[in-house]
Scaffold this motif. Structure first.
Motif, PDB file in Angstrom:
ATOM      1  N   ALA A 149      -2.445  17.231 -15.800  1.00 57.01           N
ATOM      2  CA  ALA A 149      -1.822  16.272 -14.886  1.00 57.01           C
ATOM      3  C   ALA A 149      -1.088  16.978 -13.767  1.00 57.01           C
ATOM      4  CB  ALA A 149      -0.877  15.350 -15.663  1.00 57.01           C
ATOM      5  N   SER A 150      -0.429  18.085 -14.116  1.00 57.36           N
ATOM      6  CA  SER A 150       0.274  18.866 -13.105  1.00 57.36           C
ATOM      7  C   SER A 150      -0.702  19.504 -12.120  1.00 57.36           C
ATOM      8  CB  SER A 150       1.117  19.945 -13.789  1.00 57.36           C
ATOM      9  OG  SER A 150       1.742  20.779 -12.829  1.00 57.36           O
ATOM     10  N   ALA A 151      -1.855  19.977 -12.621  1.00 52.76           N
ATOM     11  CA  ALA A 151      -2.851  20.612 -11.749  1.00 52.76           C
ATOM     12  C   ALA A 151      -3.432  19.641 -10.733  1.00 52.76           C
ATOM     13  CB  ALA A 151      -3.980  21.203 -12.597  1.00 52.76           C
ATOM     14  N   LEU A 152      -3.375  18.349 -11.036  1.00 52.07           N
ATOM     15  CA  LEU A 152      -3.943  17.336 -10.140  1.00 52.07           C
ATOM     16  C   LEU A 152      -2.947  16.827  -9.102  1.00 52.07           C
ATOM     17  CD1 LEU A 152      -5.918  15.160 -12.717  1.00 52.07           C
ATOM     18  CD2 LEU A 152      -6.809  16.972 -11.257  1.00 52.07           C
ATOM     19  N   ALA A 153      -1.739  17.364  -9.117  1.00 53.50           N
ATOM     20  CA  ALA A 153      -0.689  16.873  -8.223  1.00 53.50           C
ATOM     21  C   ALA A 153      -1.159  16.891  -6.767  1.00 53.50           C
ATOM     22  CB  ALA A 153       0.572  17.729  -8.372  1.00 53.50           C
ATOM     23  N   GLY A 154      -0.992  15.762  -6.095  1.00 53.02           N
ATOM     24  CA  GLY A 154      -1.359  15.659  -4.692  1.00 53.02           C
ATOM     25  C   GLY A 154      -2.778  15.203  -4.438  1.00 53.02           C
ATOM     26  N   LEU A 155      -3.626  15.232  -5.473  1.00 51.29           N
ATOM     27  CA  LEU A 155      -5.019  14.821  -5.291  1.00 51.29           C
ATOM     28  C   LEU A 155      -5.215  13.326  -5.503  1.00 51.29           C
ATOM     29  CD1 LEU A 155      -6.981  17.697  -7.091  1.00 51.29           C
ATOM     30  CD2 LEU A 155      -6.493  17.448  -4.656  1.00 51.29           C
ATOM     31  N   THR A 156      -4.294  12.685  -6.234  1.00 54.28           N
ATOM     32  CA  THR A 156      -4.444  11.287  -6.577  1.00 54.28           C
ATOM     33  C   THR A 156      -3.079  10.616  -6.648  1.00 54.28           C
ATOM     34  OG1 THR A 156      -5.347   9.755  -8.237  1.00 54.28           O
ATOM     35  CG2 THR A 156      -4.413  11.817  -9.043  1.00 54.28           C
ATOM     36  N   ASP A 157      -3.046   9.300  -6.501  1.00 55.00           N
ATOM     37  CA  ASP A 157      -1.778   8.576  -6.554  1.00 55.00           C
ATOM     38  C   ASP A 157      -1.211   8.522  -7.964  1.00 55.00           C
ATOM     39  OD1 ASP A 157      -2.070   8.052  -3.843  1.00 55.00           O
ATOM     40  OD2 ASP A 157      -3.138   6.167  -4.195  1.00 55.00           O
ATOM     41  N   ARG A 158      -2.093   8.323  -8.948  1.00 57.43           N
ATOM     42  CA  ARG A 158      -1.638   8.186 -10.332  1.00 57.43           C
ATOM     43  C   ARG A 158      -2.559   8.921 -11.280  1.00 57.43           C
ATOM     44  NH1 ARG A 158      -1.941   3.092 -12.741  1.00 57.43           N
ATOM     45  NH2 ARG A 158      -3.525   2.450 -11.219  1.00 57.43           N
ATOM     46  N   VAL A 159      -1.983   9.429 -12.371  1.00 53.01           N
ATOM     47  CA  VAL A 159      -2.743  10.020 -13.459  1.00 53.01           C
ATOM     48  C   VAL A 159      -2.492   9.192 -14.712  1.00 53.01           C
ATOM     49  CG1 VAL A 159      -3.010  12.016 -14.972  1.00 53.01           C
ATOM     50  CG2 VAL A 159      -2.690  12.354 -12.515  1.00 53.01           C
ATOM     51  N   ILE A 160      -3.577   8.752 -15.338  1.00 54.25           N
ATOM     52  CA  ILE A 160      -3.470   7.944 -16.561  1.00 54.25           C
ATOM     53  C   ILE A 160      -3.933   8.806 -17.732  1.00 54.25           C
ATOM     54  CG2 ILE A 160      -4.239   5.845 -17.725  1.00 54.25           C
ATOM     55  CD1 ILE A 160      -4.900   4.760 -14.879  1.00 54.25           C
ATOM     56  N   ARG A 161      -3.021   9.107 -18.635  1.00 61.21           N
ATOM     57  CA  ARG A 161      -3.342   9.984 -19.759  1.00 61.21           C
ATOM     58  C   ARG A 161      -3.792   9.175 -20.965  1.00 61.21           C
ATOM     59  NH1 ARG A 161       1.629  14.117 -20.255  1.00 61.21           N
ATOM     60  NH2 ARG A 161       0.655  14.322 -22.316  1.00 61.21           N
TER      61      ARG A 161
ATOM     62  N   MET B   7      -4.917   5.169  -5.759  1.00 68.55           N
ATOM     63  CA  MET B   7      -6.083   5.412  -6.612  1.00 68.55           C
ATOM     64  C   MET B   7      -5.680   6.289  -7.799  1.00 68.55           C
ATOM     65  SD  MET B   7      -8.678   3.767  -5.653  1.00 68.55           S
ATOM     66  CE  MET B   7      -9.294   2.833  -4.258  1.00 68.55           C
ATOM     67  N   ALA B   8      -6.396   6.127  -8.907  1.00 71.89           N
ATOM     68  CA  ALA B   8      -5.997   6.776 -10.152  1.00 71.89           C
ATOM     69  C   ALA B   8      -7.102   7.659 -10.711  1.00 71.89           C
ATOM     70  CB  ALA B   8      -5.609   5.722 -11.193  1.00 71.89           C
ATOM     71  N   VAL B   9      -6.681   8.627 -11.542  1.00 73.71           N
ATOM     72  CA  VAL B   9      -7.583   9.476 -12.303  1.00 73.71           C
ATOM     73  C   VAL B   9      -7.205   9.357 -13.774  1.00 73.71           C
ATOM     74  CG1 VAL B   9      -8.295  11.844 -12.795  1.00 73.71           C
ATOM     75  CG2 VAL B   9      -7.994  11.106 -10.428  1.00 73.71           C
ATOM     76  N   ILE B  10      -8.209   9.155 -14.621  1.00 75.42           N
ATOM     77  CA  ILE B  10      -7.982   9.083 -16.058  1.00 75.42           C
ATOM     78  C   ILE B  10      -8.223  10.465 -16.666  1.00 75.42           C
ATOM     79  CG2 ILE B  10      -8.791   8.108 -18.247  1.00 75.42           C
ATOM     80  CD1 ILE B  10      -9.553   5.577 -16.691  1.00 75.42           C
ATOM     81  N   ILE B  11      -7.287  10.930 -17.455  1.00 74.02           N
ATOM     82  CA  ILE B  11      -7.448  12.154 -18.241  1.00 74.02           C
ATOM     83  C   ILE B  11      -7.721  11.760 -19.680  1.00 74.02           C
ATOM     84  CG2 ILE B  11      -6.301  14.205 -19.161  1.00 74.02           C
ATOM     85  CD1 ILE B  11      -4.737  14.380 -16.561  1.00 74.02           C
ATOM     86  N   ALA B  12      -8.811  12.239 -20.247  1.00 74.52           N
ATOM     87  CA  ALA B  12      -9.118  12.019 -21.659  1.00 74.52           C
ATOM     88  C   ALA B  12      -8.979  13.363 -22.378  1.00 74.52           C
ATOM     89  CB  ALA B  12     -10.529  11.461 -21.822  1.00 74.52           C
ATOM     90  N   GLU B  13      -7.866  13.555 -23.049  1.00 79.11           N
ATOM     91  CA  GLU B  13      -7.562  14.849 -23.681  1.00 79.11           C
ATOM     92  C   GLU B  13      -6.627  14.618 -24.866  1.00 79.11           C
ATOM     93  OE1 GLU B  13      -6.773  18.467 -25.078  1.00 79.11           O
ATOM     94  OE2 GLU B  13      -8.421  18.010 -23.688  1.00 79.11           O
ATOM     95  N   SER B  14      -7.048  15.103 -26.045  1.00 80.17           N
ATOM     96  CA  SER B  14      -6.290  14.834 -27.271  1.00 80.17           C
ATOM     97  C   SER B  14      -5.100  15.767 -27.459  1.00 80.17           C
ATOM     98  CB  SER B  14      -7.223  14.946 -28.487  1.00 80.17           C
ATOM     99  OG  SER B  14      -7.818  16.239 -28.546  1.00 80.17           O
ATOM    100  N   GLU B  15      -5.093  16.918 -26.823  1.00 83.56           N
ATOM    101  CA  GLU B  15      -3.994  17.872 -26.997  1.00 83.56           C
ATOM    102  C   GLU B  15      -2.944  17.611 -25.912  1.00 83.56           C
ATOM    103  OE1 GLU B  15      -1.348  20.694 -27.360  1.00 83.56           O
ATOM    104  OE2 GLU B  15      -2.634  21.028 -25.616  1.00 83.56           O
TER     105      GLU B  15
END
Length: 400
Positions: free
Chosen positions: A17-29, A1-9
């Protein structure tokens, strides 16, 4: 399962993305709302959450939350901001945001909020995909709503409601406490709670669901959740009976018990609470004016066609030596007294400390009496059996 990060900086997106480590399989920036929506469309059901970073302005962030909720209502949206604003928070609730974090550098808070949001998404997706519909065999029954009422002030309604909530929670049940005294509610001061949000916020929400309501509750350190009265009495009339009914329906879906404290009046909001109640504690103290008011209240309930089996007559300060006996009271009422609570010097002491007596002095005779009252409500079930429910429930309101 994935989490989308919407962040311009880019730097903050990397940190997030690092803070979410272990909570989700993938991070989509992604760097913009358009990129985030394109990623959501491409990934489809693989996306559980969307975290909107602080460098998208409020208008962009809320628009993205709204589009996400419209297109994928089972995706949890978490909003991170550099500032705090009650207007922003209300707007976020309307757009279906599950939580708003106002300290972007607090990794523990961000991670905890993300974990809660993802848990909500998983639970919601499970219900939509394979949950058993309500009302069929195997479905989890709704919680029980218990209202404490007296048509005369000074009988101890708030004292009983607050202590009853903790008595019911003592066995492991999840309990919500609602202060429906919209003009002069005392639950907050009785429990030393300082709410960021009140029932007014819930009543004014255009989209009130389990996740939105959770963010408006105040948590007590001993385990119960409270939806508190407005801090300004002038707003009481803006809270409609329909809003009260909606709030109680949402609460009973995720709590084992909902305990309601009320004003000493048959207001439209109180009548709405009665309609949702499985049991109503009709409270009086051992004095003639209070017993007279109780008799009139019982007659009123009969005229309003409330089932008698939902009512429980509770007599407070029942051992006071004032020339009235229990038998006299039952004769005046023409009905039995279901429970009695004695007097105790520990009661005003606990009230002044802001500590429920059932926690402050659990061996006191008043505490024992309240546990007996709680046992009556826990075992009586006008709407059906709830055996074993507490052990089975995994509530969205459980703190991580």
């Amino acid at each position: 399962m994935a989490v989308i990060i919407a962040e311009s900086e880019d730097g903050y997106a990397t940190w997030l993305a690092s803070a979410l480590a272990g909570l989700t399989d993938r991070v989509i920036r992604t760097a913009s709302p358009d990129e985030a929506m394109a990623a959501l469309a491409a990934e489809g059901r693989d996306v559980l959450g969307m975290i909107v970073g602080p460098d998208l302005d409020d208008q962009e962030a809320l628009a993205l939350a709204g589009m996400t909720q419209q297109g994928a209502p089972d995706v949890s949206v978490l909003l991170i901001r550099y500032h705090d604003s009650s207007d922003l928070f209300r707007a976020a609730l309307r757009y279906g945001v599950k939580d708003v974090i106002t300290d972007p550098s607090d990794e523990e808070a961000v991670r905890a909020a993300a974990a809660r949001a993802l848990e909500i998404a998983r639970a919601l997706r499970g219900r939509l995909a394979g949950g058993v519909p309500a009302g069929v065999e195997g479905a989890e029954p709704p919680g029980k709503v218990i209202t404490v009422f007296s048509s005369k002030g000074g009988c101890g309604k708030t004292f009983l409601a607050t202590n009853l909530a903790f008595a019911l929670a003592a066995g492991g049940a999840e309990v919500a406490l609602v202060d429906l005294d919209l003009h002069f509610g005392d639950v907050a001061i009785m429990l030393q709670l300082f709410p960021a949000h009140t029932i007014q916020d819930a009543a004014s929400s255009n989209r009130l669901d389990t996740m939105a309501l959770k963010s408006l509750l105040t948590h007590h350190r001993q385990g119960i959740w409270a939806l508190l009265a407005p801090t300004e009495p002038t707003v009481a009339d803006t809270i409609s009976p329909q809003a009260v009914a909606t709030v109680l329906k949402v609460l009973r879906d995720d709590f084992d018990y909902v305990v309601i404290d009320t004003p000493a009046a048959f207001s439209d909001q109180v009548l709405a609470a009665f309609d949702e109640s499985d049991a109503i504690a009709m409270l009086a103290s051992l004095d003639v004016p209070s017993i007279k008011n109780l008799k009139l209240a019982l007659q009123t309930m009969e005229l309003l066609h409330f089932p008698r089996n939902r009512l429980r007559v509770v007599l407070n300060r029942a051992d006071s030596r004032v020339g009235l006996r229990l038998a006299d009271v039952e004769k005046i009422l023409g009905a039995p007294v279901d429970a009695t609570i004695p007097s105790s010097r520990s009661v005003p002491l606990s009230v002044n400390k802001g500590h429920p007596i059932i926690l402050e002095d659990p061996k006191d005779q008043v505490s024992e009496a309240i546990r007996r009252v709680a046992a009556q409500f826990a075992t009586s079930s006008p709407r059906g059996s709830r055996a074993g429910r507490t052990k089975q429930r995994r509530s969205l309101f459980t703190r991580p």
